[in-house]
Design an enzyme around this catalytic site. Sequence first.
Site, mmCIF file in Angstrom:
data_model
loop_
_atom_site.group_PDB
_atom_site.id
_atom_site.type_symbol
_atom_site.label_atom_id
_atom_site.label_comp_id
_atom_site.label_asym_id
_atom_site.label_seq_id
_atom_site.Cartn_x
_atom_site.Cartn_y
_atom_site.Cartn_z
ATOM 1 N N CYS A 1 12.290 39.076 13.654
ATOM 2 C CA CYS A 1 13.376 38.099 13.558
ATOM 3 C C CYS A 1 13.355 37.121 14.731
ATOM 4 C CB CYS A 1 14.733 38.802 13.507
ATOM 5 S SG CYS A 1 15.110 39.565 11.914
ATOM 6 N N HIS B 1 16.813 40.430 4.335
ATOM 7 C CA HIS B 1 15.677 39.516 4.435
ATOM 8 C C HIS B 1 14.393 40.304 4.151
ATOM 9 C CE1 HIS B 1 17.623 36.348 7.315
ATOM 10 N NE2 HIS B 1 17.610 35.895 6.077
#
Length: 275
Positions: free
Chosen positions: A265, A171
């Site tokens: 996150c 990511h």
Amino acid sequence: MARPVGPPKPRHYLMCRPTYFAVEYAINPWMDPAAGVDRERALRQWEALRDLYRGLGHQVAEIMPIEGLPDMVFAANGALVVDGRVYGARFASAERTPEGPAYLDWFRTAGYTETREPKHVNEGEGDFITLDDVVLAATGFRTEAAAHLEAERFLDRPVVTLQLVDPRFYHLDTALFPLSGDRVAYYPGAFSAGSQRVLRSLYPDALIATEEDAAVLGLNAVCDGRNVVIAAEATALADRLRGLGYAVHPVELDELRKAGGGAKCCTLELRGIRP
């Protein structure tokens, strides 16, 4: 990076308690179901992160965790919120697919009226990073490039596509984080050669992180303009940030890192108009 550090700006975050956190499957290189997790330790670490945000003057809302969705704790993947508009997530893996509707339901129930259920695979703020004048967006492992155009049209913000090439940094938020609305820190090795050139052009004064700091998810960090919440193990990066005038707040999130997540996150920023 010689510019003075700006004042902190109060933020509004959405988080999800790791009530059902586990590593039951492997969808990134960090995950090993055989290693097991200490859920109580993960909960203590998550609560410390939440309480730190509140102590720094930020608002934190919480979405109810859902049994059977162990990765729901990683709220950043649940959506992208800009100017009060909510671009929902459509997960690449079947294991996480139900998280997308769950997060969109939360926003709609909370009173957000401009929401978009996406047609293309994207994993929210995991692969979209919002700065003052542009949204940086990654593809390569999770988010489809077509989602970048979809988000651009819905949010009415220019989107710049970047290519991730190292599976450890699956990511964008594992390889780059904003220090302010026009400054970033990143690890070049996570990106293709072309994307490295784009980043050098856009951010010539960026803070360049080492592989060692990136490898402990040191770039999965959260900054409010002055305070940086960062993995405790990223000591060299923390020292460099302090040298530039930032207030650094190391956090222990090694239990959640077993699933490939860190501070960012766990943190979805709610930007702009709120109901």
